[in-house]
Design a protein around this motif. Structure first.
Motif: not given
Length: 240
Positions: A42-56
């Protein structure tokens, strides 16, 4: 205009997307639902950032995590190397962002916060971001109070609202199928859902990616712009 004490109840998410903080901005008190079962993947302990122009995806490693455990029973991984590794990844890919120098010290305080429990780690991260953007909403972990874990679903939400003396319960649009407006009304509580216009900002690249971790919003926007985003919402009455 919504009058009366406004309450929201949400599971703790680590550096969640902006909508989570819009909900915080819309209420007087946020109850962190940390005595419910942990959700794997789930989203409790993780999320997304931009990495090389795409979600990571980035993840907070956990120790013996299980859906049979409550969130506040989950511990962080004993090997702390992930903290510096994630910070290095963020620094590498956001170092040219306009607010990097302002935001990075806060992220270092968040990732290096010396605790071993997931709930405490997430609570501190939320408080750090709130302080940075100027939010003063009160946060209350559910595991520390209420004593109503025998209740389930809507019944427990209503009981917490009554204990808190809330006149308005605010939820995200995703909760429309979980709650019954007439039941809330019969208990003297208004049920409202939070709506907001799509938010787009300059990520210094061609294609815009939304619903990323608040890290992305903080890196590319000044405080005035962020505060405007936090206020860019309205209360939606549920359909009866």
């Amino acid at each position: 205009m919504v009058s009366g004490k406004r309450l929201a109840i949400m599971q703790p998410y680590f550096l969640p997307h902006l909508g989570y903080f819009q909900l915080i901005a819309a209420v007087d008190k946020l109850v962190i639902y940390d005595d419910v079962n942990f959700i794997n993947a789930g989203w409790i302990n993780r999320n997304r950032i931009l990495l090389n122009g795409a979600p990571h995806m980035f993840t907070v490693p956990l120790q013996a995590a299980s859906q049979n455990k409550l969130i506040h029973e989950i511990g962080l991984a004993q090997d702390d190397r992930w903290r510096d590794k994630t910070l290095r990844t963020i620094a590498l890919h956001y170092k040219k962002a306009p607010r990097y120098l302002e935001v990075m010290p806060m992220l270092e305080r968040i990732f290096k916060y010396p605790v071993t429990r997931l709930d405490t780690f997430i609570l501190h991260s939320l408080e750090e971001v709130m302080r940075y953007v100027g939010l003063r909403t009160v946060i209350q972990p559910s595991s520390q109070i209420y004593g109503n874990r025998e209740l389930r679903g809507q019944a427990r939400i209503l009981d917490i609202c009554k204990i808190e003396g809330a006149q308005v319960y605010v939820n995200t649009p995703g909760g429309r199928d979980l709650y019954d407006c007439e039941t809330f009304k019969a208990n003297g509580i208004q049920l409202k859902f939070l709506g907001s216009k799509p938010i787009v900002y300059d990520q210094k690249q061609g294609e815009f990616f939304g619903s990323l971790s608040v890290i992305d919003v903080l890196m590319f926007n000044d405080l005035q712009a962020i505060q405007k985003m936090l206020g860019n919402m309205n209360f939606i009455m549920p359909e009866i």
